[in-house]
Design an enzyme around this catalytic site. Sequence first.
Site, PDB file in Angstrom:
ATOM      1  N   GLU A 211      -4.201  14.358  -0.525  1.00  0.00           N
ATOM      2  CA  GLU A 211      -5.553  13.809  -0.692  1.00  0.00           C
ATOM      3  C   GLU A 211      -6.147  14.197  -2.038  1.00  0.00           C
ATOM      4  O   GLU A 211      -6.834  13.399  -2.670  1.00  0.00           O
ATOM      5  CB  GLU A 211      -6.464  14.291   0.443  1.00  0.00           C
TER       6      GLU A 211
ATOM      7  N   CYS B 107     -16.850 -11.257   8.126  1.00  0.00           N
ATOM      8  CA  CYS B 107     -17.148 -10.816   6.756  1.00  0.00           C
ATOM      9  C   CYS B 107     -18.314 -11.622   6.177  1.00  0.00           C
ATOM     10  O   CYS B 107     -18.211 -12.827   5.964  1.00  0.00           O
ATOM     11  CB  CYS B 107     -15.917 -10.959   5.874  1.00  0.00           C
TER      12      CYS B 107
END
Length: 354
Positions: free
Chosen positions: A36, A207
């Site tokens: 990460e 969307c």
Amino acid sequence: MTDRFAERLLEWYDKHGRHDLPWHQDRSPYRVWVSEIMLQQTQVTTVIPYFQAFMERFPTVQNLAEAPADDVLSHWSGLGYYARARNLQKAAVQVMEDHGGEFPDNQDKLEALPGIGRSTAAAIIAQAWDRRAAILDGNVKRVLARYHAVPGWPGQTTTLNALWAHAERHTPHTRARDYTQAIMDLGAMVCTRSRPACGECPLQGGCEARARNEVTLYPGSKPKKAKPEKATWMLILEDVEGRILLEQRPPSGIWGGLWSLPELDPAYGAEELEEACEQRFGLTCSQPDLITGFRHTFSHYHLHIQPARLQVAHSQVIREPGTHRWLHRDEALALGLPAPVRSLLTNPEQATLL
DNA sequence: TAATCGTGGCT
DNA sequence: TAGCCAAGATT
């Protein structure tokens, strides 16, 4: 949650998502954490070879905590944002000293470790422990800004708060690990910055940006500013044995902590370099050979690097002995070096004398 | 809030 | 090709 955002996303992920990246096998907190940090502002294909080499050299958090700082930085050389490497080792030491070598498994304690912010802490919790935690990286910002037609650019606080709220609300209570990977994969593979593949998107039905036919208007773009031009002399000081003088940069600022070539203020004229080397390093040098300069672009400014090669009679540096080393080219390349310095030393045949 | 911190890919 | 941007955090 009344819609089926996470459900549709996970269904897509099972068929089309990325399931076998290097950090996906053995998702220990340590491996997840290193991946990460490396992936912050850095693309997956760039990270992969660095992650492999790093894990081979520092297989455990204890190995990382006990390693020489130079060794950690050299494994970061070329990856950029070197504060990440310094913070990584600081955090490793803290995990060893404050947490008995085991990573803390909650948001606040993870965020207390240097280099771990809100999104990275959440990513670690979701990936390592498969527990519910909302992330908000560049991919998620783009997906959510489009899905909800969030106005503004993510640098603005109100925009960022809205995106975080959407991120929290959509994150499901089950399959947290898969969900966080899924929404990132969607952003990387379908809901891309340019030419998004809306026809293949599992979320196209809900969307808002797509409904408005304004997908590429989201997220809003950051206001652009002109990049200032800066310049520097970069010295290739070579002794009679062919060794080069390397200088360790201060811990903060550009290329912090990395070994590099010594630099001089561009206010010096070429004819003044010899005298400046005498004053600065106590070295007796030849007249400088100027090499073709080049412009290196950073996020916030352009840097014109003008290399100059000087032959040194006797290779001693009187001032600041701890931060200077005479090294052969291959020894220097084994250190952590800034990318332009690395290329300058790697391809001396490209350096044309002016 | 805004600047800083790197490098490479993409258009 | 010059600018934009990426699995952000820190100051």
